[in-house]
Motif scaffolding. Structure first.
Motif, PDB file in Angstrom:
ATOM      1  N   GLU A 163       5.522  10.841  -7.710  1.00 46.20           N
ATOM      2  CA  GLU A 163       5.195  11.900  -8.658  1.00 46.20           C
ATOM      3  C   GLU A 163       6.383  12.835  -8.870  1.00 46.20           C
ATOM      4  OE1 GLU A 163       1.692  13.780  -7.208  1.00 46.20           O
ATOM      5  OE2 GLU A 163       0.337  12.323  -8.136  1.00 46.20           O
ATOM      6  N   GLU A 164       7.094  13.155  -7.781  1.00 45.47           N
ATOM      7  CA  GLU A 164       8.250  14.036  -7.889  1.00 45.47           C
ATOM      8  C   GLU A 164       9.356  13.381  -8.714  1.00 45.47           C
ATOM      9  OE1 GLU A 164       9.225  14.875  -3.854  1.00 45.47           O
ATOM     10  OE2 GLU A 164       7.732  16.489  -3.648  1.00 45.47           O
ATOM     11  N   ASN A 165       9.556  12.076  -8.515  1.00 44.96           N
ATOM     12  CA  ASN A 165      10.564  11.357  -9.294  1.00 44.96           C
ATOM     13  C   ASN A 165      10.187  11.315 -10.770  1.00 44.96           C
ATOM     14  OD1 ASN A 165      12.130  10.816  -7.046  1.00 44.96           O
ATOM     15  ND2 ASN A 165      11.190   8.812  -6.666  1.00 44.96           N
ATOM     16  N   PHE A 166       8.898  11.123 -11.050  1.00 45.34           N
ATOM     17  CA  PHE A 166       8.420  11.099 -12.438  1.00 45.34           C
ATOM     18  C   PHE A 166       8.653  12.455 -13.082  1.00 45.34           C
ATOM     19  CE2 PHE A 166       5.523  11.162 -15.937  1.00 45.34           C
ATOM     20  CZ  PHE A 166       5.340   9.838 -16.321  1.00 45.34           C
ATOM     21  N   SER A 167       8.247  13.516 -12.394  1.00 46.65           N
ATOM     22  CA  SER A 167       8.416  14.875 -12.928  1.00 46.65           C
ATOM     23  C   SER A 167       9.892  15.210 -13.114  1.00 46.65           C
ATOM     24  CB  SER A 167       7.779  15.898 -11.981  1.00 46.65           C
ATOM     25  OG  SER A 167       6.383  15.746 -11.938  1.00 46.65           O
ATOM     26  N   SER A 168      10.720  14.743 -12.178  1.00 48.08           N
ATOM     27  CA  SER A 168      12.154  14.986 -12.285  1.00 48.08           C
ATOM     28  C   SER A 168      12.725  14.312 -13.528  1.00 48.08           C
ATOM     29  CB  SER A 168      12.865  14.462 -11.028  1.00 48.08           C
ATOM     30  OG  SER A 168      14.269  14.585 -11.150  1.00 48.08           O
ATOM     31  N   LEU A 226       0.847  -1.180   0.000  1.00 49.51           N
ATOM     32  CA  LEU A 226       0.000   0.000   0.000  1.00 49.51           C
ATOM     33  C   LEU A 226       0.888   1.237   0.000  1.00 49.51           C
ATOM     34  CD1 LEU A 226      -2.727  -1.026   2.586  1.00 49.51           C
ATOM     35  CD2 LEU A 226      -2.897  -1.018   0.113  1.00 49.51           C
ATOM     36  N   THR A 227       0.489   2.230  -0.767  1.00 48.55           N
ATOM     37  CA  THR A 227       1.290   3.442  -0.906  1.00 48.55           C
ATOM     38  C   THR A 227       0.538   4.605  -0.285  1.00 48.55           C
ATOM     39  OG1 THR A 227       2.155   2.572  -2.969  1.00 48.55           O
ATOM     40  CG2 THR A 227       2.504   4.899  -2.534  1.00 48.55           C
ATOM     41  N   ASN A 228       1.134   5.234   0.717  1.00 46.66           N
ATOM     42  CA  ASN A 228       0.456   6.347   1.365  1.00 46.66           C
ATOM     43  C   ASN A 228       0.681   7.633   0.583  1.00 46.66           C
ATOM     44  OD1 ASN A 228       3.040   7.329   2.024  1.00 46.66           O
ATOM     45  ND2 ASN A 228       3.055   6.211   3.965  1.00 46.66           N
ATOM     46  N   ALA A 229       0.088   8.717   1.069  1.00 43.81           N
ATOM     47  CA  ALA A 229       0.124   9.985   0.340  1.00 43.81           C
ATOM     48  C   ALA A 229       1.550  10.498   0.170  1.00 43.81           C
ATOM     49  CB  ALA A 229      -0.735  11.015   1.068  1.00 43.81           C
ATOM     50  N   ASP A 230       2.386  10.325   1.200  1.00 41.30           N
ATOM     51  CA  ASP A 230       3.771  10.808   1.108  1.00 41.30           C
ATOM     52  C   ASP A 230       4.544  10.049   0.033  1.00 41.30           C
ATOM     53  OD1 ASP A 230       3.348  12.643   3.109  1.00 41.30           O
ATOM     54  OD2 ASP A 230       4.105  11.350   4.714  1.00 41.30           O
ATOM     55  N   THR A 231       4.345   8.728  -0.013  1.00 36.56           N
ATOM     56  CA  THR A 231       5.042   7.927  -1.024  1.00 36.56           C
ATOM     57  C   THR A 231       4.543   8.268  -2.417  1.00 36.56           C
ATOM     58  OG1 THR A 231       5.254   6.137   0.583  1.00 36.56           O
ATOM     59  CG2 THR A 231       5.641   5.585  -1.730  1.00 36.56           C
ATOM     60  N   SER A 250      -4.750   0.009  -2.628  1.00 28.72           N
ATOM     61  CA  SER A 250      -6.082   0.611  -2.653  1.00 28.72           C
ATOM     62  C   SER A 250      -6.049   2.127  -2.605  1.00 28.72           C
ATOM     63  CB  SER A 250      -6.905   0.083  -1.469  1.00 28.72           C
ATOM     64  OG  SER A 250      -6.257   0.398  -0.244  1.00 28.72           O
ATOM     65  N   VAL A 251      -5.006   2.694  -2.015  1.00 25.14           N
ATOM     66  CA  VAL A 251      -4.919   4.150  -1.944  1.00 25.14           C
ATOM     67  C   VAL A 251      -4.914   4.741  -3.351  1.00 25.14           C
ATOM     68  CG1 VAL A 251      -3.486   6.103  -1.249  1.00 25.14           C
ATOM     69  CG2 VAL A 251      -3.742   4.122   0.270  1.00 25.14           C
ATOM     70  N   GLN A 252      -4.167   4.092  -4.263  1.00 27.10           N
ATOM     71  CA  GLN A 252      -4.109   4.582  -5.629  1.00 27.10           C
ATOM     72  C   GLN A 252      -5.464   4.504  -6.316  1.00 27.10           C
ATOM     73  OE1 GLN A 252      -1.330   3.668  -4.112  1.00 27.10           O
ATOM     74  NE2 GLN A 252      -0.746   5.754  -4.600  1.00 27.10           N
ATOM     75  N   ARG A 253      -6.216   3.466  -6.053  1.00 25.37           N
ATOM     76  CA  ARG A 253      -7.527   3.316  -6.672  1.00 25.37           C
ATOM     77  C   ARG A 253      -8.451   4.451  -6.209  1.00 25.37           C
ATOM     78  NH1 ARG A 253      -6.952  -1.400  -9.176  1.00 25.37           N
ATOM     79  NH2 ARG A 253      -5.565  -2.943  -8.269  1.00 25.37           N
ATOM     80  N   GLU A 254      -8.313   4.869  -4.961  1.00 27.05           N
ATOM     81  CA  GLU A 254      -9.106   5.995  -4.470  1.00 27.05           C
ATOM     82  C   GLU A 254      -8.670   7.289  -5.153  1.00 27.05           C
ATOM     83  OE1 GLU A 254      -8.721   6.108  -0.273  1.00 27.05           O
ATOM     84  OE2 GLU A 254      -9.619   4.121   0.036  1.00 27.05           O
ATOM     85  N   LEU A 255      -7.354   7.445  -5.333  1.00 21.42           N
ATOM     86  CA  LEU A 255      -6.852   8.651  -5.981  1.00 21.42           C
ATOM     87  C   LEU A 255      -7.322   8.752  -7.422  1.00 21.42           C
ATOM     88  CD1 LEU A 255      -3.192   8.806  -4.626  1.00 21.42           C
ATOM     89  CD2 LEU A 255      -5.026  10.419  -4.146  1.00 21.42           C
ATOM     90  N   LEU A 256      -7.423   7.601  -8.080  1.00 18.51           N
ATOM     91  CA  LEU A 256      -7.902   7.611  -9.456  1.00 18.51           C
ATOM     92  C   LEU A 256      -9.300   8.203  -9.532  1.00 18.51           C
ATOM     93  CD1 LEU A 256      -6.668   4.180 -10.833  1.00 18.51           C
ATOM     94  CD2 LEU A 256      -5.925   6.436 -11.536  1.00 18.51           C
ATOM     95  N   GLN A 257     -10.140   7.866  -8.549  1.00 18.36           N
ATOM     96  CA  GLN A 257     -11.496   8.389  -8.533  1.00 18.36           C
ATOM     97  C   GLN A 257     -11.486   9.907  -8.344  1.00 18.36           C
ATOM     98  OE1 GLN A 257     -13.960   6.389  -9.328  1.00 18.36           O
ATOM     99  NE2 GLN A 257     -12.471   4.726  -9.476  1.00 18.36           N
TER     100      GLN A 257
END
Length: 434
Positions: A23-28, A13-18, A125-132
Protein backbone atom coordinates in the motif's frame (compact mmCIF):
# COMPACT_ATOMS: atom_id res chain seq x y z
CA UNK A 1 -12.17 -21.52 -14.34
CA UNK A 2 -11.02 -22.89 -11.03
CA UNK A 3 -7.39 -22.32 -10.18
CA UNK A 4 -5.31 -25.48 -10.15
CA UNK A 5 -3.15 -26.39 -7.19
CA UNK A 6 -0.02 -25.66 -9.20
CA UNK A 7 -1.30 -22.17 -9.97
CA UNK A 8 -2.23 -21.49 -6.34
CA UNK A 9 1.20 -22.56 -5.10
CA UNK A 10 2.80 -19.68 -6.99
CA UNK A 11 0.84 -17.14 -4.96
CA UNK A 12 2.59 -16.42 -1.70
CA UNK A 13 0.50 -15.54 1.32
CA UNK A 14 0.89 -11.88 2.21
CA UNK A 15 0.89 -10.89 5.86
CA UNK A 16 -0.24 -7.56 7.29
CA UNK A 17 3.26 -6.04 7.18
CA UNK A 18 3.71 -6.93 3.51
CA UNK A 19 0.24 -5.61 2.70
CA UNK A 20 1.12 -2.33 4.37
CA UNK A 21 4.36 -2.17 2.40
CA UNK A 22 2.51 -2.71 -0.90
CA UNK A 23 0.00 0.00 0.00
CA UNK A 24 2.84 2.39 0.84
CA UNK A 25 4.53 1.67 -2.50
CA UNK A 26 1.23 2.24 -4.33
CA UNK A 27 0.63 5.54 -2.53
CA UNK A 28 4.22 6.58 -3.17
CA UNK A 29 3.69 5.97 -6.88
CA UNK A 30 0.64 8.26 -6.85
CA UNK A 31 2.55 10.91 -4.89
CA UNK A 32 5.50 10.70 -7.27
CA UNK A 33 3.17 11.22 -10.22
CA UNK A 34 1.27 14.08 -8.64
CA UNK A 35 4.26 16.00 -7.27
CA UNK A 36 7.38 15.12 -9.24
CA UNK A 37 6.21 14.42 -12.76
CA UNK A 38 6.97 11.54 -15.09
CA UNK A 39 10.76 11.32 -14.96
CA UNK A 40 11.02 9.04 -11.95
CA UNK A 41 10.84 5.25 -12.13
CA UNK A 42 7.91 5.08 -9.71
CA UNK A 43 5.27 7.15 -11.51
CA UNK A 44 2.08 5.42 -12.66
CA UNK A 45 2.99 5.68 -16.35
CA UNK A 46 6.05 3.48 -15.91
CA UNK A 47 5.87 -0.01 -17.39
CA UNK A 48 7.99 -3.07 -16.79
CA UNK A 49 9.21 -4.76 -19.96
CA UNK A 50 7.86 -8.27 -20.43
CA UNK A 51 9.75 -10.33 -23.04
CA UNK A 52 7.76 -12.54 -25.39
CA UNK A 53 7.82 -16.23 -24.58
CA UNK A 54 8.56 -18.73 -27.35
CA UNK A 55 4.88 -19.28 -28.00
CA UNK A 56 4.10 -15.58 -28.30
CA UNK A 57 6.98 -15.09 -30.74
CA UNK A 58 5.93 -18.07 -32.81
CA UNK A 59 2.33 -16.87 -33.13
CA UNK A 60 3.10 -13.18 -33.41
CA UNK A 61 1.75 -12.93 -36.96
CA UNK A 62 -0.59 -15.91 -37.01
CA UNK A 63 -4.38 -15.71 -36.72
CA UNK A 64 -5.27 -18.54 -34.29
CA UNK A 65 -7.84 -20.70 -36.04
CA UNK A 66 -6.69 -24.30 -35.65
CA UNK A 67 -7.62 -26.57 -32.77
CA UNK A 68 -3.94 -27.09 -31.95
CA UNK A 69 -3.57 -23.36 -31.39
CA UNK A 70 -6.73 -23.32 -29.32
CA UNK A 71 -5.23 -25.98 -27.06
CA UNK A 72 -2.04 -23.96 -26.60
CA UNK A 73 -4.02 -20.84 -25.74
CA UNK A 74 -6.04 -22.59 -23.09
CA UNK A 75 -3.13 -24.44 -21.50
CA UNK A 76 -0.93 -21.35 -21.44
CA UNK A 77 -3.57 -19.04 -19.97
CA UNK A 78 -2.89 -19.80 -16.31
CA UNK A 79 0.79 -18.87 -16.45
CA UNK A 80 0.40 -16.03 -18.92
CA UNK A 81 -2.61 -14.43 -17.28
CA UNK A 82 -1.80 -14.98 -13.64
CA UNK A 83 1.76 -15.43 -12.41
CA UNK A 84 3.45 -13.63 -9.57
CA UNK A 85 6.54 -15.83 -9.45
CA UNK A 86 9.23 -13.16 -9.17
CA UNK A 87 11.87 -15.48 -10.68
CA UNK A 88 9.91 -15.98 -13.88
CA UNK A 89 10.26 -13.00 -16.21
CA UNK A 90 8.53 -14.51 -19.25
CA UNK A 91 4.89 -13.57 -19.65
CA UNK A 92 4.67 -12.09 -16.18
CA UNK A 93 2.06 -9.33 -15.80
CA UNK A 94 0.97 -9.56 -19.43
CA UNK A 95 -1.88 -10.95 -21.48
CA UNK A 96 -2.30 -11.89 -25.11
CA UNK A 97 -4.49 -9.79 -27.42
CA UNK A 98 -5.10 -10.31 -31.14
CA UNK A 99 -4.91 -7.10 -33.17
CA UNK A 100 -7.75 -7.38 -35.69
CA UNK A 101 -6.22 -4.80 -38.02
CA UNK A 102 -2.78 -6.40 -38.34
CA UNK A 103 -3.65 -10.03 -37.48
CA UNK A 104 -0.79 -10.01 -34.99
CA UNK A 105 -0.85 -11.65 -31.59
CA UNK A 106 0.58 -9.08 -29.20
CA UNK A 107 1.34 -8.88 -25.50
CA UNK A 108 -0.25 -6.11 -23.49
CA UNK A 109 1.88 -5.09 -20.54
CA UNK A 110 0.35 -4.27 -17.20
CA UNK A 111 1.20 -0.85 -15.70
CA UNK A 112 3.14 -0.93 -12.46
CA UNK A 113 0.27 0.39 -10.34
CA UNK A 114 -1.91 -2.45 -11.65
CA UNK A 115 0.73 -4.94 -10.55
CA UNK A 116 0.65 -3.60 -7.01
CA UNK A 117 -3.14 -3.52 -7.10
CA UNK A 118 -3.24 -7.14 -8.22
CA UNK A 119 -0.94 -8.16 -5.39
CA UNK A 120 -3.24 -6.50 -2.89
CA UNK A 121 -6.26 -8.24 -4.36
CA UNK A 122 -5.04 -11.74 -5.06
CA UNK A 123 -1.90 -12.66 -3.16
CA UNK A 124 -3.36 -15.30 -0.91
CA UNK A 125 -6.15 -15.82 1.61
CA UNK A 126 -5.15 -12.90 3.81
CA UNK A 127 -6.14 -10.51 1.03
CA UNK A 128 -9.52 -12.19 0.60
CA UNK A 129 -10.19 -11.60 4.31
CA UNK A 130 -9.14 -7.96 3.98
CA UNK A 131 -11.54 -7.50 1.10
CA UNK A 132 -14.39 -8.52 3.39
CA UNK A 133 -13.26 -5.85 5.88
CA UNK A 134 -13.33 -3.24 3.09
CA UNK A 135 -9.86 -1.95 3.94
CA UNK A 136 -8.49 -2.44 0.44
CA UNK A 137 -11.69 -1.08 -1.11
CA UNK A 138 -11.32 2.14 0.88
CA UNK A 139 -7.63 2.31 -0.01
CA UNK A 140 -8.34 2.03 -3.76
CA UNK A 141 -11.12 4.62 -3.51
CA UNK A 142 -8.91 7.11 -1.68
CA UNK A 143 -5.99 6.81 -4.11
CA UNK A 144 -8.27 6.91 -7.16
CA UNK A 145 -9.93 10.13 -6.04
CA UNK A 146 -6.57 11.65 -5.08
CA UNK A 147 -5.13 11.07 -8.54
CA UNK A 148 -8.33 12.15 -10.28
CA UNK A 149 -8.30 15.46 -8.44
CA UNK A 150 -4.63 16.02 -9.25
CA UNK A 151 -5.17 15.33 -12.96
CA UNK A 152 -7.83 18.07 -13.05
CA UNK A 153 -5.28 20.68 -11.92
CA UNK A 154 -3.43 22.86 -14.49
CA UNK A 155 0.02 21.67 -13.37
CA UNK A 156 -0.85 18.14 -14.49
CA UNK A 157 -0.28 19.29 -18.08
CA UNK A 158 3.37 18.37 -17.57
CA UNK A 159 2.37 14.71 -18.07
CA UNK A 160 0.85 15.11 -21.52
CA UNK A 161 4.01 15.19 -23.67
CA UNK A 162 5.58 12.27 -21.82
CA UNK A 163 2.36 10.25 -22.09
CA UNK A 164 2.22 10.84 -25.87
CA UNK A 165 5.84 9.81 -26.26
CA UNK A 166 5.53 6.72 -24.09
CA UNK A 167 2.43 5.38 -25.85
CA UNK A 168 3.44 6.64 -29.32
CA UNK A 169 0.09 8.33 -29.81
CA UNK A 170 -0.71 9.73 -33.24
CA UNK A 171 -1.25 13.42 -32.49
CA UNK A 172 -2.52 14.02 -36.04
CA UNK A 173 -5.68 12.10 -35.12
CA UNK A 174 -6.62 14.58 -32.40
CA UNK A 175 -9.24 17.26 -32.91
CA UNK A 176 -6.82 19.53 -31.03
CA UNK A 177 -3.30 18.39 -32.01
CA UNK A 178 -1.60 21.28 -30.15
CA UNK A 179 -0.78 19.67 -26.81
CA UNK A 180 -0.23 23.05 -25.16
CA UNK A 181 -3.92 23.89 -25.59
CA UNK A 182 -5.14 21.33 -23.04
CA UNK A 183 -5.89 22.86 -19.61
CA UNK A 184 -4.99 19.73 -17.63
CA UNK A 185 -4.01 16.10 -18.11
CA UNK A 186 -7.56 14.78 -17.79
CA UNK A 187 -8.77 17.09 -20.56
CA UNK A 188 -6.13 15.53 -22.79
CA UNK A 189 -6.91 12.03 -21.56
CA UNK A 190 -10.53 12.21 -22.71
CA UNK A 191 -9.42 14.01 -25.87
CA UNK A 192 -11.62 14.15 -28.96
CA UNK A 193 -10.65 12.82 -32.38
CA UNK A 194 -11.01 14.46 -35.77
CA UNK A 195 -14.16 13.59 -37.73
CA UNK A 196 -13.83 10.45 -39.87
CA UNK A 197 -10.66 9.25 -38.08
CA UNK A 198 -12.82 6.34 -36.92
CA UNK A 199 -15.22 5.67 -39.83
CA UNK A 200 -18.49 4.00 -38.88
CA UNK A 201 -19.15 0.74 -40.72
CA UNK A 202 -22.39 0.66 -42.74
CA UNK A 203 -23.56 3.87 -41.11
CA UNK A 204 -26.97 3.74 -42.85
CA UNK A 205 -27.61 0.05 -42.14
CA UNK A 206 -29.24 -0.26 -38.68
CA UNK A 207 -28.78 -4.06 -38.64
CA UNK A 208 -24.99 -3.73 -38.37
CA UNK A 209 -23.56 -3.34 -34.83
CA UNK A 210 -20.26 -1.51 -34.32
CA UNK A 211 -17.65 -1.25 -31.58
CA UNK A 212 -18.38 1.24 -28.81
CA UNK A 213 -14.73 2.03 -28.15
CA UNK A 214 -11.11 1.66 -29.07
CA UNK A 215 -10.67 -1.40 -26.90
CA UNK A 216 -9.90 -5.05 -26.32
CA UNK A 217 -13.18 -6.80 -27.11
CA UNK A 218 -14.59 -10.15 -26.08
CA UNK A 219 -18.09 -11.38 -27.04
CA UNK A 220 -20.35 -14.30 -26.10
CA UNK A 221 -23.65 -15.66 -27.38
CA UNK A 222 -24.94 -16.24 -23.84
CA UNK A 223 -24.16 -15.24 -20.28
CA UNK A 224 -23.48 -18.92 -19.55
CA UNK A 225 -20.74 -18.91 -22.19
CA UNK A 226 -19.27 -15.74 -20.69
CA UNK A 227 -19.10 -17.19 -17.18
CA UNK A 228 -17.80 -20.54 -18.42
CA UNK A 229 -14.97 -19.06 -20.47
CA UNK A 230 -14.14 -15.57 -19.21
CA UNK A 231 -15.96 -13.92 -16.30
CA UNK A 232 -15.22 -15.84 -13.10
CA UNK A 233 -16.73 -13.59 -10.45
CA UNK A 234 -18.60 -15.81 -8.01
CA UNK A 235 -21.78 -13.69 -8.08
CA UNK A 236 -21.69 -12.42 -11.66
CA UNK A 237 -25.16 -12.34 -13.18
CA UNK A 238 -27.33 -9.87 -15.07
CA UNK A 239 -29.24 -9.21 -11.86
CA UNK A 240 -26.07 -8.10 -10.10
CA UNK A 241 -24.68 -6.29 -13.15
CA UNK A 242 -27.83 -4.18 -13.62
CA UNK A 243 -28.85 -4.22 -9.94
CA UNK A 244 -32.35 -4.62 -11.34
CA UNK A 245 -34.35 -7.86 -11.41
CA UNK A 246 -36.83 -6.64 -14.02
CA UNK A 247 -34.06 -5.57 -16.37
CA UNK A 248 -32.24 -8.86 -15.80
CA UNK A 249 -35.38 -10.76 -16.76
CA UNK A 250 -35.71 -8.67 -19.94
CA UNK A 251 -32.23 -9.73 -21.05
CA UNK A 252 -32.42 -13.32 -19.80
CA UNK A 253 -30.48 -15.62 -22.13
CA UNK A 254 -29.01 -12.60 -23.90
CA UNK A 255 -25.67 -11.98 -25.63
CA UNK A 256 -22.81 -10.05 -24.07
CA UNK A 257 -19.92 -7.87 -25.27
CA UNK A 258 -17.17 -6.57 -22.97
CA UNK A 259 -15.18 -3.58 -24.28
CA UNK A 260 -12.03 -3.11 -22.14
CA UNK A 261 -10.20 0.21 -22.44
CA UNK A 262 -6.52 0.43 -21.47
CA UNK A 263 -4.97 3.76 -20.36
CA UNK A 264 -3.44 4.23 -23.83
CA UNK A 265 -6.85 4.21 -25.53
CA UNK A 266 -9.05 7.07 -26.67
CA UNK A 267 -11.45 7.22 -23.72
CA UNK A 268 -14.69 8.49 -25.22
CA UNK A 269 -17.29 5.81 -25.83
CA UNK A 270 -19.95 5.63 -28.53
CA UNK A 271 -23.24 3.92 -29.28
CA UNK A 272 -23.05 0.52 -30.99
CA UNK A 273 -26.55 0.92 -32.47
CA UNK A 274 -29.09 3.57 -33.49
CA UNK A 275 -31.85 4.23 -30.97
CA UNK A 276 -33.21 6.36 -28.13
CA UNK A 277 -31.01 6.86 -25.06
CA UNK A 278 -32.76 5.63 -21.93
CA UNK A 279 -32.60 6.59 -18.28
CA UNK A 280 -29.24 6.30 -16.51
CA UNK A 281 -28.81 4.79 -13.05
CA UNK A 282 -25.56 5.38 -11.19
CA UNK A 283 -24.46 2.52 -8.93
CA UNK A 284 -21.82 3.17 -6.29
CA UNK A 285 -19.05 0.65 -5.86
CA UNK A 286 -15.35 0.06 -5.50
CA UNK A 287 -12.39 0.62 -7.86
CA UNK A 288 -10.92 -2.79 -8.70
CA UNK A 289 -8.74 -3.17 -11.79
CA UNK A 290 -10.70 -4.55 -14.77
CA UNK A 291 -7.82 -6.22 -16.61
CA UNK A 292 -8.19 -9.89 -17.69
CA UNK A 293 -6.37 -11.21 -14.64
CA UNK A 294 -9.05 -9.76 -12.37
CA UNK A 295 -11.93 -10.69 -14.68
CA UNK A 296 -10.80 -14.33 -14.72
CA UNK A 297 -10.58 -14.50 -10.93
CA UNK A 298 -13.27 -15.06 -8.30
CA UNK A 299 -13.57 -11.38 -7.43
CA UNK A 300 -16.79 -9.80 -8.71
CA UNK A 301 -15.13 -6.96 -10.59
CA UNK A 302 -17.89 -6.06 -13.05
CA UNK A 303 -20.68 -6.19 -10.47
CA UNK A 304 -18.80 -4.57 -7.55
CA UNK A 305 -17.18 -1.58 -9.26
CA UNK A 306 -18.84 1.80 -9.58
CA UNK A 307 -20.87 1.86 -12.79
CA UNK A 308 -23.71 3.51 -14.66
CA UNK A 309 -26.51 1.40 -16.17
CA UNK A 310 -28.54 2.66 -19.14
CA UNK A 311 -30.46 1.34 -22.14
CA UNK A 312 -30.64 2.15 -25.82
CA UNK A 313 -34.12 1.59 -27.19
CA UNK A 314 -34.13 0.43 -30.82
CA UNK A 315 -37.05 -0.72 -32.98
CA UNK A 316 -38.50 -4.01 -31.80
CA UNK A 317 -37.94 -5.39 -35.29
CA UNK A 318 -34.23 -4.71 -34.83
CA UNK A 319 -32.76 -5.36 -31.37
CA UNK A 320 -35.41 -3.94 -29.05
CA UNK A 321 -33.86 -2.75 -25.79
CA UNK A 322 -30.03 -2.88 -25.54
CA UNK A 323 -28.33 -2.78 -22.13
CA UNK A 324 -25.36 -0.39 -21.81
CA UNK A 325 -23.17 -0.41 -18.67
CA UNK A 326 -20.16 1.88 -18.17
CA UNK A 327 -17.88 0.38 -15.51
CA UNK A 328 -15.23 2.38 -13.66
CA UNK A 329 -11.96 0.85 -12.50
CA UNK A 330 -8.73 1.38 -10.59
CA UNK A 331 -7.65 5.05 -10.87
CA UNK A 332 -10.67 5.96 -13.02
CA UNK A 333 -11.64 9.44 -11.87
CA UNK A 334 -15.22 9.52 -13.15
CA UNK A 335 -17.81 8.28 -15.65
CA UNK A 336 -19.37 11.10 -17.67
CA UNK A 337 -22.23 11.08 -20.19
CA UNK A 338 -22.70 13.57 -23.02
CA UNK A 339 -26.25 12.55 -24.02
CA UNK A 340 -29.65 13.24 -22.50
CA UNK A 341 -32.56 10.93 -21.72
CA UNK A 342 -34.81 10.26 -24.75
CA UNK A 343 -32.19 11.71 -27.10
CA UNK A 344 -31.95 10.07 -30.51
CA UNK A 345 -28.44 8.70 -31.01
CA UNK A 346 -27.14 7.22 -34.21
CA UNK A 347 -24.74 4.34 -34.48
CA UNK A 348 -21.25 5.66 -33.75
CA UNK A 349 -22.41 8.81 -31.93
CA UNK A 350 -20.51 9.71 -28.78
CA UNK A 351 -22.42 9.04 -25.55
CA UNK A 352 -19.80 9.69 -22.86
CA UNK A 353 -16.20 9.49 -21.62
CA UNK A 354 -14.01 8.26 -18.75
CA UNK A 355 -11.48 10.37 -16.89
CA UNK A 356 -8.03 8.85 -16.24
CA UNK A 357 -7.59 5.08 -16.06
CA UNK A 358 -8.51 1.85 -17.80
CA UNK A 359 -12.24 1.22 -17.96
CA UNK A 360 -14.87 -1.11 -19.39
CA UNK A 361 -18.17 -0.98 -21.29
CA UNK A 362 -20.54 -3.96 -21.10
CA UNK A 363 -23.27 -4.15 -23.76
CA UNK A 364 -26.05 -6.75 -23.46
CA UNK A 365 -28.45 -7.76 -26.24
CA UNK A 366 -31.64 -9.75 -25.88
CA UNK A 367 -31.74 -13.48 -26.50
CA UNK A 368 -30.53 -14.48 -29.98
CA UNK A 369 -31.02 -11.08 -31.69
CA UNK A 370 -27.36 -10.59 -32.67
CA UNK A 371 -24.86 -12.70 -34.59
CA UNK A 372 -21.29 -11.78 -33.62
CA UNK A 373 -18.67 -11.68 -36.36
CA UNK A 374 -17.00 -15.06 -36.72
CA UNK A 375 -13.44 -13.95 -35.92
CA UNK A 376 -14.49 -12.19 -32.71
CA UNK A 377 -16.55 -15.12 -31.51
CA UNK A 378 -13.78 -17.56 -32.34
CA UNK A 379 -11.17 -15.57 -30.42
CA UNK A 380 -13.53 -15.17 -27.47
CA UNK A 381 -14.26 -18.90 -27.35
CA UNK A 382 -10.48 -19.33 -27.19
CA UNK A 383 -10.39 -17.06 -24.13
CA UNK A 384 -8.66 -14.21 -25.96
CA UNK A 385 -9.53 -10.56 -26.48
CA UNK A 386 -9.44 -8.83 -29.89
CA UNK A 387 -8.11 -5.31 -30.36
CA UNK A 388 -10.77 -3.29 -32.23
CA UNK A 389 -11.48 0.38 -32.95
CA UNK A 390 -14.60 2.51 -32.66
CA UNK A 391 -16.96 2.07 -35.57
CA UNK A 392 -15.68 -1.33 -36.69
CA UNK A 393 -18.37 -3.87 -37.40
CA UNK A 394 -18.64 -6.48 -34.66
CA UNK A 395 -21.99 -8.14 -35.43
CA UNK A 396 -25.28 -8.10 -37.29
CA UNK A 397 -28.94 -8.65 -36.48
CA UNK A 398 -29.89 -12.30 -36.79
CA UNK A 399 -32.40 -13.46 -39.37
CA UNK A 400 -35.47 -15.35 -38.13
CA UNK A 401 -33.85 -18.61 -39.23
CA UNK A 402 -30.58 -17.79 -37.42
CA UNK A 403 -32.49 -16.78 -34.29
CA UNK A 404 -34.34 -20.09 -34.20
CA UNK A 405 -31.09 -21.98 -34.71
CA UNK A 406 -29.35 -20.11 -31.89
CA UNK A 407 -32.23 -20.73 -29.51
CA UNK A 408 -32.24 -24.44 -30.38
CA UNK A 409 -28.52 -24.68 -29.61
CA UNK A 410 -29.06 -23.01 -26.24
CA UNK A 411 -31.83 -25.40 -25.17
CA UNK A 412 -30.84 -28.33 -22.91
CA UNK A 413 -30.17 -31.47 -24.90
CA UNK A 414 -32.74 -34.21 -24.54
CA UNK A 415 -31.70 -37.58 -23.21
CA UNK A 416 -31.53 -39.82 -26.27
CA UNK A 417 -29.68 -42.74 -24.76
CA UNK A 418 -31.02 -46.27 -25.48
CA UNK A 419 -32.02 -46.61 -21.84
CA UNK A 420 -34.34 -43.58 -21.86
CA UNK A 421 -37.51 -45.58 -22.70
CA UNK A 422 -36.84 -48.18 -20.00
CA UNK A 423 -36.12 -45.43 -17.46
CA UNK A 424 -39.42 -43.74 -18.20
CA UNK A 425 -41.29 -47.05 -17.88
CA UNK A 426 -39.82 -47.56 -14.43
CA UNK A 427 -40.92 -44.03 -13.47
CA UNK A 428 -44.48 -44.75 -14.70
CA UNK A 429 -44.67 -48.23 -13.17
CA UNK A 430 -42.45 -48.31 -10.08
CA UNK A 431 -43.56 -51.79 -9.13
CA UNK A 432 -41.80 -53.20 -12.18
CA UNK A 433 -38.46 -52.22 -10.70
CA UNK A 434 -39.04 -54.24 -7.51
Amino acid sequence: MERSKSDSSRLSLTNADTTKEIEENFSSMITQTVENGVNGSSNIFEHTFVPRDWYGGFLRSVVPQKETIRTHLLTSSSSAYFNYDETNQDGRYSFKVLDRKTNQLIFEQMPSYHKLGMKLLFSGSVQRELLQKRSIKKFFEHETKRLGKAFDEPKSRKHIQAFVKMYRLDVDELLEPDLTKYSCFNEFFYRKLKPNVRPIDSVNDPTIVVSSADCRLIVFNTIDDATRIWIKGQRFSLKHLFNNEEMAETFKGGSLAVFRLAPVDYHRFHSPVTGIWGKEEKLSGTYYTVNPVAIKENIDVLTKNQRVVATIETDNELFGSVGFVAVGALLVGSINFTVEKEQLIRKGDEVGYFAYGGSTIVVVFKDSVIKWDDDLLHNSNNSMETLVRIGERIGIKTTNEEKQLLQQKQQPQKDVSPHTTIKRLFEMFPTVAQ
